[in-house]
Design a protein around this motif. Sequence first.
Motif, PDB file in Angstrom:
ATOM      1  N   ASN A  88       0.829  -1.212   0.000  1.00  0.00           N
ATOM      2  CA  ASN A  88       0.000   0.000   0.000  1.00  0.00           C
ATOM      3  C   ASN A  88       0.860   1.258   0.000  1.00  0.00           C
ATOM      4  N   ASN A  89       0.709   2.070  -1.044  1.00  0.00           N
ATOM      5  CA  ASN A  89       1.456   3.326  -1.105  1.00  0.00           C
ATOM      6  C   ASN A  89       0.792   4.273  -2.111  1.00  0.00           C
ATOM      7  N   ILE A  90      -0.346   4.820  -1.737  1.00  0.00           N
ATOM      8  CA  ILE A  90      -1.054   5.746  -2.617  1.00  0.00           C
ATOM      9  C   ILE A  90      -0.260   7.020  -2.826  1.00  0.00           C
ATOM     10  N   PHE A  91       0.669   7.324  -1.890  1.00  0.00           N
ATOM     11  CA  PHE A  91       1.490   8.520  -2.031  1.00  0.00           C
ATOM     12  C   PHE A  91       2.331   8.466  -3.311  1.00  0.00           C
ATOM     13  N   ALA A  92       2.813   7.270  -3.656  1.00  0.00           N
ATOM     14  CA  ALA A  92       3.640   7.132  -4.859  1.00  0.00           C
ATOM     15  C   ALA A  92       2.831   7.481  -6.108  1.00  0.00           C
ATOM     16  N   THR A  93       1.586   7.015  -6.154  1.00  0.00           N
ATOM     17  CA  THR A  93       0.717   7.316  -7.291  1.00  0.00           C
ATOM     18  C   THR A  93       0.415   8.805  -7.367  1.00  0.00           C
ATOM     19  N   LEU A  94       0.094   9.391  -6.224  1.00  0.00           N
ATOM     20  CA  LEU A  94      -0.224  10.823  -6.191  1.00  0.00           C
ATOM     21  C   LEU A  94       0.996  11.665  -6.558  1.00  0.00           C
ATOM     22  N   PHE A  95       2.175  11.228  -6.138  1.00  0.00           N
ATOM     23  CA  PHE A  95       3.409  11.937  -6.491  1.00  0.00           C
ATOM     24  C   PHE A  95       3.609  11.964  -8.003  1.00  0.00           C
ATOM     25  N   SER A  96       3.443  10.810  -8.649  1.00  0.00           N
ATOM     26  CA  SER A  96       3.604  10.747 -10.105  1.00  0.00           C
ATOM     27  C   SER A  96       2.610  11.657 -10.810  1.00  0.00           C
ATOM     28  N   ILE A  97       1.401  11.688 -10.293  1.00  0.00           N
ATOM     29  CA  ILE A  97       0.361  12.529 -10.909  1.00  0.00           C
ATOM     30  C   ILE A  97       0.734  14.006 -10.827  1.00  0.00           C
ATOM     31  N   VAL A  98       1.170  14.472  -9.640  1.00  0.00           N
ATOM     32  CA  VAL A  98       1.470  15.902  -9.496  1.00  0.00           C
ATOM     33  C   VAL A  98       2.706  16.294 -10.303  1.00  0.00           C
ATOM     34  N   VAL A  99       3.653  15.386 -10.460  1.00  0.00           N
ATOM     35  CA  VAL A  99       4.836  15.691 -11.283  1.00  0.00           C
ATOM     36  C   VAL A  99       4.416  15.902 -12.734  1.00  0.00           C
ATOM     37  N   ILE A 100       3.572  15.028 -13.254  1.00  0.00           N
ATOM     38  CA  ILE A 100       3.108  15.162 -14.632  1.00  0.00           C
ATOM     39  C   ILE A 100       2.240  16.407 -14.795  1.00  0.00           C
ATOM     40  N   ILE A 101       1.410  16.689 -13.804  1.00  0.00           N
ATOM     41  CA  ILE A 101       0.600  17.912 -13.852  1.00  0.00           C
ATOM     42  C   ILE A 101       1.501  19.139 -13.916  1.00  0.00           C
ATOM     43  N   ARG A 102       2.588  19.107 -13.151  1.00  0.00           N
ATOM     44  CA  ARG A 102       3.524  20.253 -13.165  1.00  0.00           C
ATOM     45  C   ARG A 102       4.163  20.408 -14.539  1.00  0.00           C
ATOM     46  N   LEU A 103       4.469  19.314 -15.205  1.00  0.00           N
ATOM     47  CA  LEU A 103       5.011  19.379 -16.558  1.00  0.00           C
ATOM     48  C   LEU A 103       3.987  19.982 -17.524  1.00  0.00           C
ATOM     49  N   ILE A 104       2.733  19.613 -17.346  1.00  0.00           N
ATOM     50  CA  ILE A 104       1.656  20.183 -18.176  1.00  0.00           C
ATOM     51  C   ILE A 104       1.553  21.686 -17.940  1.00  0.00           C
ATOM     52  N   GLU A 105       1.672  22.093 -16.672  1.00  0.00           N
ATOM     53  CA  GLU A 105       1.613  23.518 -16.349  1.00  0.00           C
ATOM     54  C   GLU A 105       2.776  24.276 -16.971  1.00  0.00           C
ATOM     55  N   PHE A 106       3.953  23.683 -16.981  1.00  0.00           N
ATOM     56  CA  PHE A 106       5.109  24.327 -17.620  1.00  0.00           C
ATOM     57  C   PHE A 106       4.815  24.589 -19.090  1.00  0.00           C
ATOM     58  N   LYS A 107       4.175  23.625 -19.743  1.00  0.00           N
ATOM     59  CA  LYS A 107       3.817  23.785 -21.162  1.00  0.00           C
ATOM     60  C   LYS A 107       2.812  24.924 -21.320  1.00  0.00           C
ATOM     61  N   LYS A 113      11.913  26.007 -20.589  1.00  0.00           N
ATOM     62  CA  LYS A 113      12.604  24.747 -20.289  1.00  0.00           C
ATOM     63  C   LYS A 113      11.663  23.543 -20.241  1.00  0.00           C
ATOM     64  N   TRP A 114      10.405  23.721 -20.615  1.00  0.00           N
ATOM     65  CA  TRP A 114       9.451  22.621 -20.433  1.00  0.00           C
ATOM     66  C   TRP A 114       9.814  21.398 -21.262  1.00  0.00           C
ATOM     67  N   LYS A 115      10.365  21.597 -22.457  1.00  0.00           N
ATOM     68  CA  LYS A 115      10.779  20.462 -23.277  1.00  0.00           C
ATOM     69  C   LYS A 115      11.961  19.741 -22.645  1.00  0.00           C
ATOM     70  N   PHE A 116      12.848  20.501 -22.044  1.00  0.00           N
ATOM     71  CA  PHE A 116      13.984  19.899 -21.347  1.00  0.00           C
ATOM     72  C   PHE A 116      13.510  19.082 -20.146  1.00  0.00           C
ATOM     73  N   TYR A 117      12.593  19.669 -19.366  1.00  0.00           N
ATOM     74  CA  TYR A 117      12.049  18.955 -18.207  1.00  0.00           C
ATOM     75  C   TYR A 117      11.333  17.680 -18.642  1.00  0.00           C
ATOM     76  N   LEU A 118      10.545  17.772 -19.718  1.00  0.00           N
ATOM     77  CA  LEU A 118       9.801  16.618 -20.212  1.00  0.00           C
ATOM     78  C   LEU A 118      10.751  15.518 -20.683  1.00  0.00           C
ATOM     79  N   SER A 119      11.805  15.921 -21.384  1.00  0.00           N
ATOM     80  CA  SER A 119      12.787  14.946 -21.872  1.00  0.00           C
ATOM     81  C   SER A 119      13.475  14.237 -20.707  1.00  0.00           C
ATOM     82  N   CYS A 120      13.864  15.023 -19.706  1.00  0.00           N
ATOM     83  CA  CYS A 120      14.518  14.440 -18.525  1.00  0.00           C
ATOM     84  C   CYS A 120      13.584  13.461 -17.815  1.00  0.00           C
ATOM     85  N   PHE A 121      12.318  13.840 -17.724  1.00  0.00           N
ATOM     86  CA  PHE A 121      11.337  12.982 -17.055  1.00  0.00           C
ATOM     87  C   PHE A 121      11.177  11.664 -17.812  1.00  0.00           C
ATOM     88  N   CYS A 122      11.029  11.730 -19.120  1.00  0.00           N
ATOM     89  CA  CYS A 122      10.824  10.518 -19.922  1.00  0.00           C
ATOM     90  C   CYS A 122      12.047   9.605 -19.884  1.00  0.00           C
TER      91      CYS A 122
END
Length: 282
Positions: A88-107, A113-122
């Motif tokens: 059980n670790n819902i925090f891990a799922t929520l963490f991944s969601i907020v990171v991706i949301i932050r990348l969307i916000e950068f866009k 630097k949003w393309k750089f951040y996205l590339s690093c994330f992928c």
Amino acid sequence: MSTFSLKIVALIFMVIDHIGQFIPDTPIWFRYIGRLSAPLFMFTMVFGFSYTRNRKIYIIRMYLFSVGMAIMDYILNCFNNVGDEVTNNIFATLFSIVVIIRLIEFKRENNRKWKFYLSCFCIWQMISLIICYNIGVHFDNLGLVFVAFMGNVFYDEGGFIFVVLGILLYYVKDNKKNTATFYSLFCLIYAFIINTNLVPRIMTRLDYYGYDLLYNIFNFVFSILGFDVLGFRQNTFQWMMIGALPFMLLYNGNKGKSMKYFFYIFYPLHIFILFILSNMVL
């Protein structure tokens, strides 16, 4: 209903679900009710993250609780002589969601630097996927800690499909009609995949005719999405998360009472208590 009210409702559903998970001979409908919990937590989180003043602190806090929860799971499993592995670790799922949301916000903010951040994330997700897979194969329980530490979206609780659900809720959160439409569609597709037993049937055919490569691709893809391809028949009630929709539609946009850290602390605490109780009962 305010954000606080929805969190309380989600918390109640979560406790009922985990009682069904940890305590033997509990009625199966405890797990049915529990399906409503995670979507409601995601729903309240996307609003909370959108309105927070310091997104960096929010992300760091979610990451630290994710790692902390993984360490607790590891410790509990070291003393777990009965029952299934604690994951059980819902925090891990929520963490991944907020990171991706932050990348969307950068866009959306046209951050240079949003393309750089996205590339690093992928790139990091691909590297960490390989590392987590090999650690999981050789070290089993210890893999839970590495997964949380590396923040890999494919090994989160519920799988990548639940990260997708969180992103979907972020996109439709400001429109109740869209929330109802796309959340229902998500649940319908999920129910179709699970209850038709379509994937195992296809894989059985591929195995029978010797298409090993396609068989392994199906197995890998649906596994990282979060589907247990060998246990589809045992997980046919996840679609009941559709029951969370009426509560989402009752949301009034108000924050309500502020008990931020209560929810962060309650999650690991109740898992710990239920684990102890389950080991006492068995």
